[in-house]
Scaffold this active site. Structure first.
Site, short mmCIF file in Angstrom:
data_model
loop_
_atom_site.label_atom_id
_atom_site.label_comp_id
_atom_site.label_asym_id
_atom_site.label_seq_id
_atom_site.Cartn_x
_atom_site.Cartn_y
_atom_site.Cartn_z
N HIS A 1 45.36 34.44 78.07
CA HIS A 1 45.62 33.53 76.79
C HIS A 1 47.02 33.35 76.86
O HIS A 1 48.03 34.54 76.70
CB HIS A 1 45.05 34.35 75.54
CG HIS A 1 45.15 33.61 74.25
ND1 HIS A 1 44.51 33.15 73.41
CD2 HIS A 1 46.60 33.69 73.59
CE1 HIS A 1 45.04 32.48 72.24
NE2 HIS A 1 46.20 32.91 72.54
N CYS B 1 50.48 32.37 66.15
CA CYS B 1 49.97 33.37 65.19
C CYS B 1 50.90 33.37 63.98
O CYS B 1 52.16 33.57 63.86
CB CYS B 1 50.20 34.89 66.06
SG CYS B 1 49.98 36.20 64.80
#
Lengths: 309, 309
Positions: free
Chosen positions: A208, A241
């Site tokens: 990822h 994030c």
């Protein structure tokens, strides 16, 4: 260089891709986007997360979304991110079939992200694993900041290997090493993945990446060279994030798929249909995305020769 | 994967980087930028081109620039792009020591770019080579559209190898395969360069990529894996060919240098000083550039841990 013949794309735009967007995306818009991606051939979706709605408002409708897309998904995987047992219980209540449990190999980032030490998150993994076995849920694990933490810097290889060891003792499906804030480089990816693959040869691995420093595709290339063929990507290259400073977009699905197809690597995804979905995404979020392909078109696009006047 | 320990950066922002800019950049601004890049440790510059000023107005002050920077350059290479004998003669008159002769392996693009067939350009190379020998000028050759032409698509490998063969019969310094409009992919780069290196093992090779479809750094990675350690890059990722539709920016110098340093590959360039030059570039051109590093900062940048309130 070694390349796989086929790569498996896990589309994370509905989760990681949207969670930094300021405009709240409603469940109908998410459903519309999901259906476009599904008809483009995407076989795996991280569709949302069961986190506290105050902490990540964009994910508050994940349960509702699941009930709406479950039927249309057919045999595609619908994966819910969970940060703790409570999230996993909520997913189980909704009969979600795939869970991705995320914690961070960086102590500092884990405390920021889920308010737990890495050891506490590892202990919770055992409870989540029991819950998944009981409910016949397929369990994935993602290790955030595996290629560096914005607070701590590079995480020592020994620590990562030790955590991977503890995770793989449980019977999990895909273990994904995540580069949460785009700090990975191709050499580190190649070396770390080669090591993890040799130590844990039976464990299915995913990667990822974020494209924060334009190394996203290079890191995928290095990951493929080290034997990985399972990648998280987000349509339009959105994402990041909320609890990691400096976080920017994921590697862009259409740019990844285009690179792979140009290298004769199959993905099961139709690039033309994917670009339609990417146009829809820009309409939904209300701004341009970092997608290159949406601007440039594919490499084999031909232009007419100008006529001299 | 195989990586070199050192990579040689040829900075092309003053030529390829600026030639699509609408605002004309004056010679003092170019000189200022050059000096910043020089003090960042850049050792090789394509500083301009001797082309018709009506066709590429941004390059009209290349001769004047050369006279201004010649002394400050010290032992750095100052390379002038020339598209024909006339340009080479002008370079020779100004005592330029390094020439890069560019023509296209695509017939159609060569006709658009320099109004000659590829064969005519190859014939002209002989005259230019004679001129260079006579004037003790180091001669480089760049082959445009080596990884695809926006009019013709992929150029057959046989045709490229045949042209490379004819070029290498002359005693040239660096032969650069250029991806004029960002159509290359890492597999093609690895395969074509591996082939060219095995057929012409003594020829020094360079690579020139554009980041049109976000594969620039991946193509550099593939090029390094095939044994090349000489790359053209442009500060800020500016650039593009005025006579190739769809052309966009070169691979970005600071993004390339950052990737290389993060992989422990030396470049002789100081990244911090390079970023200062990149800031200056944005001031000079009057807009943001596609540079990732200017926005994200280097991978080892650490953030303070937020304090709970």
């Amino acid at each position: 260089m070694n390349f796989p013949t086929k790569v498996y794309i896990n589309e994370v735009v509905l989760r990681d891709g949207l969670q930094l967007e300021k405009k709240l995306i409603n469940v109908e818009e998410k459903e519309h986007l999901f259906k476009r991606l599904k008809s483009a051939g995407v076989q795996s979706f991280e569709f949302g997360s069961f986190v506290h709605p105050v902490r990540v408002p964009q994910m508050a409708n994940s349960g509702e979304l699941y009930s709406k897309i479950q039927q249309a998904a057919g045999d595609a995987d619908l994966i819910a991110l969970v940060p703790n047992l409570k999230g996993a219980e909520r997913a189980a209540q909704l009969s979600v079939k795939n869970i991705n449990y995320v914690f961070s190999v960086s102590e500092t980032h884990n405390l920021q992200n889920v308010q737990k030490t890495t050891l506490e998150s590892l202990e919770e993994l055992h409870e989540i694993s029991d819950l998944c076995i009981e409910n016949k849920i397929s369990l994935d694990v993602s290790l955030a900041t595996s290629f560096g933490c914005p607070f701590e810097g590079e995480i020592p290889t020994d620590r990562i290997v030790s955590i991977v060891h503890q995770v793989t003792e449980l019977n999990i499906n895909t273990l994904t090493l995540a580069d949460t804030t785009g700090m990975a480089n191709p050499k580190r990816v190649f070396q770390l993945i080669s090591l993890v693959r040799s130590e844990f040869p039976k464990q299915k691995l995913g990667l990822h990446f974020h494209n924060t420093r334009d190394m996203g595709l290079s890191n995928i290339l290095a990951g493929m060279n080290a034997g990985v063929s399972h990648f998280d990507t987000a349509l339009g290259g959105l994402g990041g994030c909320p609890f990691a400073p400096g976080a920017t977009g994921n590697v862009c699905t259409e740019d990844v798929v285009h690179m792979l197809h140009s290298m004769d690597i199959q993905t099961n995804v139709d690039l033309k249909e994917l670009l339609k979905a990417s146009h829809l995404l820009e309409e939904i979020v209300g701004h341009q995305t970092p997608s290159y392909l949406l601007k440039a078109g594919p490499y084999d696009k031909k232009y007419p020769v100008p006529v001299s006047t």
